[in-house]
Scaffold this motif. Structure first.
Motif, short mmCIF file in Angstrom:
data_model
loop_
_atom_site.label_atom_id
_atom_site.label_comp_id
_atom_site.label_asym_id
_atom_site.label_seq_id
_atom_site.Cartn_x
_atom_site.Cartn_y
_atom_site.Cartn_z
N GLU A 132 0.73 -1.04 -0.02
CA GLU A 132 -0.07 0.05 -0.02
C GLU A 132 0.86 1.31 -0.10
O GLU A 132 0.54 2.20 -0.65
CB GLU A 132 -0.88 -0.15 1.42
CG GLU A 132 -2.22 0.81 1.23
CD GLU A 132 -2.85 0.71 2.63
OE1 GLU A 132 -3.33 -0.44 2.92
OE2 GLU A 132 -3.02 1.58 3.34
N ASN A 133 1.92 1.13 0.78
CA ASN A 133 2.80 2.29 0.89
C ASN A 133 3.74 2.81 -0.10
O ASN A 133 4.23 3.73 -0.40
CB ASN A 133 3.79 2.41 2.14
CG ASN A 133 2.67 2.31 3.54
OD1 ASN A 133 1.63 2.54 3.45
ND2 ASN A 133 3.33 2.13 4.52
N LEU A 134 3.88 1.56 -1.17
CA LEU A 134 4.81 2.00 -2.49
C LEU A 134 3.83 2.63 -3.21
O LEU A 134 4.46 3.23 -4.19
CB LEU A 134 4.88 0.41 -3.12
CG LEU A 134 6.02 -0.36 -2.12
CD1 LEU A 134 6.14 -1.62 -2.67
CD2 LEU A 134 7.54 0.25 -2.40
N VAL A 135 2.63 2.69 -3.06
CA VAL A 135 1.51 3.61 -4.25
C VAL A 135 2.09 4.79 -4.22
O VAL A 135 2.10 5.41 -5.47
CB VAL A 135 0.06 3.32 -3.92
CG1 VAL A 135 -0.75 4.17 -4.78
CG2 VAL A 135 -0.31 1.63 -3.88
N LEU A 136 2.14 5.29 -3.24
CA LEU A 136 2.61 6.91 -3.23
C LEU A 136 4.02 7.20 -3.68
O LEU A 136 4.05 8.13 -4.42
CB LEU A 136 2.42 7.49 -1.84
CG LEU A 136 1.13 7.85 -1.35
CD1 LEU A 136 1.11 8.62 0.11
CD2 LEU A 136 0.43 8.73 -2.16
N PRO A 178 4.04 -6.74 -6.28
CA PRO A 178 3.60 -6.90 -7.89
C PRO A 178 4.34 -5.61 -8.61
O PRO A 178 3.80 -4.70 -8.72
CB PRO A 178 2.25 -6.50 -7.91
CG PRO A 178 1.95 -5.90 -6.77
CD PRO A 178 2.82 -6.29 -5.40
N MET A 179 5.66 -5.59 -8.53
CA MET A 179 6.75 -4.49 -8.86
C MET A 179 6.44 -4.03 -10.41
O MET A 179 5.91 -2.90 -10.62
CB MET A 179 8.20 -4.90 -8.81
CG MET A 179 8.98 -3.80 -8.16
SD MET A 179 8.60 -2.69 -6.96
CE MET A 179 9.41 -3.15 -5.63
N GLU A 180 6.63 -5.02 -11.37
CA GLU A 180 6.44 -4.73 -12.63
C GLU A 180 5.18 -4.14 -12.86
O GLU A 180 4.89 -3.12 -13.70
CB GLU A 180 6.86 -5.80 -13.50
CG GLU A 180 8.45 -6.07 -13.49
CD GLU A 180 9.37 -5.13 -13.86
OE1 GLU A 180 8.96 -3.97 -14.59
OE2 GLU A 180 10.57 -4.97 -13.68
N GLU A 181 3.95 -4.91 -12.60
CA GLU A 181 2.68 -4.83 -12.78
C GLU A 181 2.17 -3.40 -12.23
O GLU A 181 1.61 -2.75 -12.71
CB GLU A 181 1.79 -5.99 -12.29
CG GLU A 181 2.21 -7.20 -12.91
CD GLU A 181 3.32 -7.93 -11.72
OE1 GLU A 181 4.17 -7.14 -11.29
OE2 GLU A 181 3.36 -8.97 -11.50
N LYS A 182 2.38 -3.18 -10.74
CA LYS A 182 1.75 -1.93 -10.06
C LYS A 182 2.51 -0.94 -9.90
O LYS A 182 2.22 0.41 -9.79
CB LYS A 182 1.30 -2.52 -8.94
CG LYS A 182 -0.08 -3.18 -9.03
CD LYS A 182 -0.76 -3.28 -7.25
CE LYS A 182 -2.15 -3.40 -7.52
NZ LYS A 182 -2.70 -3.63 -6.09
N PHE A 183 3.97 -1.30 -9.90
CA PHE A 183 4.83 -0.22 -9.59
C PHE A 183 5.96 -0.05 -10.65
O PHE A 183 7.28 -0.21 -10.26
CB PHE A 183 5.50 -0.48 -8.25
CG PHE A 183 4.62 -0.56 -7.11
CD1 PHE A 183 3.62 0.34 -6.75
CD2 PHE A 183 4.60 -1.83 -6.53
CE1 PHE A 183 2.66 0.14 -5.92
CE2 PHE A 183 3.46 -2.14 -5.61
CZ PHE A 183 2.65 -1.28 -5.05
N PRO A 184 5.73 0.20 -12.01
CA PRO A 184 6.58 -0.03 -13.25
C PRO A 184 7.90 1.11 -12.92
O PRO A 184 8.83 0.87 -13.49
CB PRO A 184 5.93 0.35 -14.18
CG PRO A 184 4.43 0.91 -13.89
CD PRO A 184 4.34 0.47 -12.59
#
Lengths: 223, 223
Positions: A132-136, A178-184
């Motif tokens: 969740e915190n990676l989103v920002l 989900p690094m590549e998918e959600k956090f490209p």
């Protein structure tokens, strides 16, 4: 024996906090000597240099200690102004860099640590929280090469050790970020940082860290 | 309507974190306007200005937000260099100031907050921890008027709101911090700070804070 710049770092090869300080020194081109520490026994030097927290890293410059990785990075930037700046010059941009540096500590490192330290509910919560915190963080990278813009700087250094530690979180946590998918953008940032001299030199080998992380987790589970 | 210096502070009169920012602005002689916030309902302005933490204080300068009290104090010091310096000029002394500022946050504010938030074991532990952590602060004041030496600065501002909040900790905690007996230097520092214009102007009235603190504690106990 002191290095040419009279800089020692009381260190532990696996510590992400130590890695931050070393990457900062590498960026500035400072000569330093690492003084590896052993745990749980604390060396007299560590106790003398960091009597309050008794933890690594300790940056020792001309015999005087600076502790806490963020504080050490600000010290490195202010003491060695001839190298590339780690923080921007503008006061407002400096505040923004400090905000995200603090965010990385509280919102990324803390849940990452909890994955190793806890079991049950807290362990499950930490995994969700980390994602969740990676989103920002992903959002702040929009349109930028690095967290500060086009230059590698403070926030990049603060997060860089997680390039090695994220895979350990996944293994110990039994989950996938989900690094590549959600956090490209973070994924691209990680690829770029991995190729950077200062980072490449300091990040540990995957197999070594895996062995260490597994051992740490086993110790928690058996305690 | 903006103040002459175009500074607003989203605030809450009882918040020690807000008090820090206001004392910093007072020290620098900056004109500002406070924008009181209400809780638990968060204003659209607060959500816009601090979307990550949704908390006060927010220092808004020329429409741009700075959040987290320590970061705001560093911003104030770097943006308004004409007023008295809050941090020393020397990089090593700056690192030391940042270390103690961080210590005040982690080792004084945290247990102080726990006294309000917890019951049982954690509540008892927080009281002991607070007293224990004051020992090191007392030591750092040896031979000095203020935490930085002869000038009131960053660490003093970070701790100053506790001049009002320590008595509340004692009342809510049902214990006594042996200030005069065990911490005479901190006690003397508190007396000196209380007479300082910037601090005197910002610290709340005892009766008001007592009413507020009692209400906060009642809410915790009944939840």
């Amino acid at each position: 024996m002191a290095s040419q710049d009279d800089v020692k770092v009381l260190s532990l090869w696996s510590s992400p906090f130590v890695m931050r300080v070393l990457i900062g020194l590498e960026e500035k081109g400072i000569n330093y000597e690492t003084v590896p520490q052993t745990f749980p026994d604390k060396s007299p030097l560590l106790l003398e240099m960091n009597p309050v927290y008794k933890k690594v890293p300790v940056l020792v410059h001309k015999g005087k200690p600076v502790v806490e990785s963020l504080i050490a990075l600000e010290y490195i930037d202010e003491e060695w102004t001839s190298g590339p700046a780690l923080l921007p010059a503008d006061p407002y941009e400096r505040a923004i860099a400090r905000f995200w540096a603090d965010y990385v500590d509280k919102k990324i490192y803390e849940p990452a640590t909890h994955i190793f330290r806890y079991t049950g509910e807290k362990y499950e919560a930490a995994k969700l929280e980390l994602i969740e915190n990676l989103v920002l963080l992903e959002e702040t990278l929009k349109g930028k090469d690095y967290f500060g813009g086009d230059k590698f700087g403070l926030v990049d250094i603060m997060l860089a050790p997680q390039i090695s530690w994220f895979p350990m979180c996944e293994i110990v946590g039994g989950f996938k970020i989900p690094m590549e998918e959600k956090f490209p953008l973070i994924a691209a940032w990680m690829r770029k940082c991995k190729e950077r001299e200062s980072v490449k030199k300091i990040l540990p080998q995957y197999e070594d860290l895996l062995q260490y992380a597994t051992m740490v987790r086993k110790r928690v589970l058996s305690s």
